[in-house]
Design a protein around this motif. Structure first.
Motif: not given
Length: 840
Positions: A119-128, A202-203, A303-307
């Motif tokens: 799960l953590e690995l996929e979280d790292i890759y998610l923004p990219y 998100t990065q 933008a911060a609220t949307s994030l």
């Protein structure tokens, strides 16, 4: 691959091949630290495992190589090895993808290397992860990225930042495909700029970690009834119709209950938590409060609220719930596996002539006699000895039934009567005991047997092959008799999920569950070993190195050529090659064959070593097997194990106790004759019973009243009980005291604690001094807990949220296509409130 996927051996092998030597070494070092063993032990196991050796074989015959790792350690090592290899393979893939994109940084690489879960690995890759049709991707394709960078870096209003923007007549993505988007007006352009900024933010993975940690500590899970129409049909979930509690402290069994309610469309679930503190952290992280002018600051706060609200919070909620679910499922699978292991390793009655009895009322009591080898007895006309009697209403042919049973017991010299614990079991038990008491020449003893899953076996293809000449309705009686004779050999014929020792077994990952149960079954079968000349294909398939096809080949060869005379002759079986023979031979027993060693646990590879021992003693093999005196006199200093596989000491120990059965001695519980239903119970009554299931919140005990009672974890002992599995296991015979009875709802509360001694009240005390204690004495025995323990004296099984069983529960029962659990409620448990159901 998802976080719940289980690798097949071929996948594991493939993953191992793509990893370099350094990665393998790092994995081995990590496993050694995690499991508290030496790296050399891990290396030895991995070498054997990758060469095709099975865990039972390594545990039994390669102890020298692994420095005495036992089967439990090896199973943990096997599971962790496969997981880490899968993780390492995914790490490589993500690193490769990020590098190709040009996004790989030292910080990202460090995070990837330090990730501890899929799960953590996929979280790292998610923004990219490429998302060609995301709002940010569309805005970038439309050329709005320039304006977004201006807003982020310059003191200018977002509207002014768009002053030089020109709407493109045609917008295409990186591949040249035209995108249908509209950025014709200023509002849409501002939304596009904001989407790019949010996507860039998100990065900030370190910030995301911080927010996830904070949200996890304060979030709550809230469940509510989906609609008023669901209140009646979903009554078993009523405790969750309006329920909220901390997500971090949510017990595994309650989460599984909620998830089941949601799956059945009875409950709606949501994660409740604050927004403002986390939005403020985002604002602070990106230093938004210092931005000018005011319009720009307001735009970035939006933008911060949307994030937070649109991106991170939904993602965090999903991950937290997924992590909790995976933990809960893993716990449920472990409970199932532990219970199954204890059930499979139950004490066998041994080679006895047994009358199997499948009780019933309207359809009669079905009976069959099996001989000492487990075969159905034949009468003088070579017909199976089976019968059906109708002693109960509406037929009420009690005298006729007693006559038939008495004749069966007398004619075939029956040793034991195995009575299934389903409908009318106690009535049938009472009838049989009357017959035995009336005829002193009968030596049989009546035993109540767990019959869960017997009906599944009766209708199976295997039962048709074994008992094709018997009616389906009678096959259950045969199975019940065999279960008493040898529980392991009979229970392996039934899908473990039909045996009913699990909790929420239909809600967990089925691939992982099946894999876990298969390993437990394999370990149990190999720990005992099997007689290759009598074993069924079902049990042979679980022998190390064998599978269903080879097991069937062995049985077919045996039918065609007769009994095997030696292990060596197994090599003549089609598809049983050299590697398979190596793995399986030591666990296959051949009694009365040409070589006495074939009946022991000594592996054929060590026969030459045994010959050396014989030469030293000057005695024949039959003279030293089981002869401690001679074996202990052998000088082993001059002998060495072949290829360091099995020590000489281990071989001598096996010869001293050849094919020792690790299962416990056969014992039965003595149910009270005057207690046959819940109506016969009273508070304070002490009874003997059998533990039928063990869960995280206590254990269930069958005392012969058609529904099991709960011994809550708080009532298991005077001292603290961290895990009920450390105190009892299925099949244990225990003494319990009745502490609560709810006849209407079929709930029984038991305690295993010794009853507190009642203090002697001094004669000359003021009447008011002990008034409270006097009231408590009248109402119920006081709890004998240590001072300061605030837990309630009454077990919590009446709180439906404190149970995590499966079938006999407030949660939905298993599908009707599966066999109902009858075996002392092994798997017919309370799900959410200790609710019990009368046995069928």
């Amino acid at each position: 691959m998802s976080s719940t996927d289980t690798l097949t051996p071929s996948q594991t092998s493939t993953n191992a091949q793509v990893l370099d030597a350094t990665t393998h070494a790092n994995i081995h070092d990590k496993l050694a630290r995690a499991l508290g063993i030496k790296t050399a032990q891990v290396n030895a196991f991995v070498k054997l495992y990758d060469e095709g050796a099975t865990v039972p074989f390594i545990a039994r015959y390669r102890k020298e190589k692994t420095q005495n790792l036992n089967d439990a350690q090896l199973r943990a090592l096997e599971k962790s090895l496969n997981y880490e290899r899968d993780m390492a393979t995914r790490r490589l893939k993500i690193t490769e993808l990020l590098s190709t994109q040009g996004n790989l940084t030292d910080e990202l690489q460090m995070r990837i290397d330090n990730a501890v879960s899929k799960l953590e690995l996929e979280d790292i890759y998610l923004p990219y992860r490429p998302r060609r049709r995301s709002p940010a991707a569309k805005a970038r394709a439309a050329g709005l990225d320039v304006a977004a960078q201006i807003v982020l870096t310059q003191d200018i209003t977002p509207t002014d930042a768009l002053a030089g923007y020109h709407v493109q007549s045609s917008i295409t993505d990186e591949s040249g495909q035209e995108i249908d988007v509209d950025f014709s007006d200023i509002e849409k352009q501002l939304a596009g700029v904001q989407a790019i900024i949010v996507d860039e933010w998100t990065q900030a993975l370190a910030l995301l970690d911080n927010l996830r940690s904070g949200f996890a500590k304060t979030a709550s899970i809230v469940s509510a009834v989906a609609s008023d129409e669901k209140r009646e049909v979903g009554e078993k979930f009523k405790d969750y119709f309006e329920h909220s509690e901390s997500l971090a402290r949510l017990p595994n069994h309650r989460l599984l209950a909620m998830l089941r309610g949601r799956q059945e469309n009875v409950l709606g679930l949501k994660i409740d938590g604050e927004d403002a503190p986390f939005i403020e952290k985002i604002v602070k992280h990106f230093d938004i409060d210092t931005k000018a002018p005011a319009e720009r600051k307001e735009f970035l706060v939006e933008a911060a609220t949307s994030l937070w609200k649109d991106k991170w919070r939904p993602h965090i909620e999903h991950r937290l719930l997924t992590e909790k679910r995976l933990t809960a499922e893993a716990d449920a699978i472990d409970v199932f596996a532990n219970n199954l292991q204890h059930l499979l390793m139950s004490a066998p009655a041994g080679r006895k002539v047994i009358l199997g009895v499948d009780p019933g009322i309207r359809h009669g009591v079905k009976m069959a006699i099996v001989d000492a080898q487990g075969h159905v007895k034949l009468d003088s006309e070579d017909k199976p000895v089976v019968a059906t009697v109708y002693p109960f209403a509406p037929d009420n042919k009690m005298d006729e039934a007693k006559k038939v049973i008495d004749e069966l017991l007398s004619t075939y010299d029956v040793d034991l009567v195995a009575i299934g614990n389903g409908t009318a079991s106690r009535e049938t038990d009472a009838m049989v005991k009357e017959i035995l008491a009336a005829n002193e020449s009968l030596k049989a003893k009546a035993v109540i047997v767990n019959e869960s899953g017997a009906s599944v076996y009766s209708a199976s293809e295997l039962a048709t092959d074994e008992l094709g000449n018997l009616d389906v309705s009678v096959r259950g009686a045969v199975s019940i008799a065999r279960r008493l004779q040898d529980p392991l050999s009979e229970l392996v014929k039934v899908d473990p999920k039909a045996i009913g020792v699990g909790q929420y077994q239909h809600d967990v990952n089925q691939t992982q569950l099946a894999d876990s149960l298969d390993k437990v079954t394999q370990d149990s079968v190999n720990a005992v070993g099997v007689d290759v000349n009598t074993a069924s294909p079902a049990i042979l398939a679980h022998i190390a190195g064998l599978n269903k096809n080879v097991a069937q080949q062995i049985v077919s060869y045996r039918k065609e050529h007769g009994a095997f005379d030696s292990r060596e002759s197994l090599k003549n079986v089609p598809r049983l090659g050299a590697k398979t023979f190596e793995q399986a031979a030591g666990f296959l027993r051949i009694h009365d064959g040409s070589n006495p060693l074939d009946a022991t646990g000594v592996h054929p590879e060590s026969y030459a070593l045994v010959d050396s021992l014989l030469t030293q003693t000057g005695k024949a093999l039959p003279e030293i097997i089981g002869n401690d005196g001679v074996l202990n006199s052998i000088d082993i200093t001059a002998l060495a194990a072949n290829d360091d596989n099995v020590s000489v000491k281990a071989i001598i120990e096996e010869l001293a106790k050849p094919a020792r059965d690790p299962r416990p001695e056969f014992k039965t519980a003595n149910f009270r004759e005057d207690v046959n239903s819940i109506k016969d119970l009273s508070e304070g009554m002490t009874l003997e019973g059998v533990v039928t299931n063990v869960t995280a919140f206590g254990c269930f005990v069958d005392v012969g009243v058609h529904q099991d009672g709960l011994v809550h974890i708080s009532q298991m002992a005077n001292d603290f009980v961290a895990d009920p599995m450390n105190r009892v296991k299925p099949g244990d015979i225990v003494s319990v005291r009745v502490i609560s009875i709810d006849e209407k709802r079929g709930r029984i509360g038991f305690s295993m604690k010794p009853e507190s001694e009642k203090p002697v009240r001094p004669a000359a005390k003021p009447a008011t001094a002990n008034a409270t204690n006097g009231d408590e004495k009248v109402s119920r025995p006081r709890s004998n807990r240590p001072a300061g323990d605030k837990r309630p004296s009454k077990p919590k099984h009446q709180d439906s949220r404190n149970s995590n069983s499966d079938n006999r529960s407030k949660a939905p029962r298993a599908e009707k296509a599966e066999a109902p659990s009858k075996m002392g409620t092994l798997g017919a448990l309370l799900q959410e409130a200790g609710v019990t159901k009368a046995k069928k």
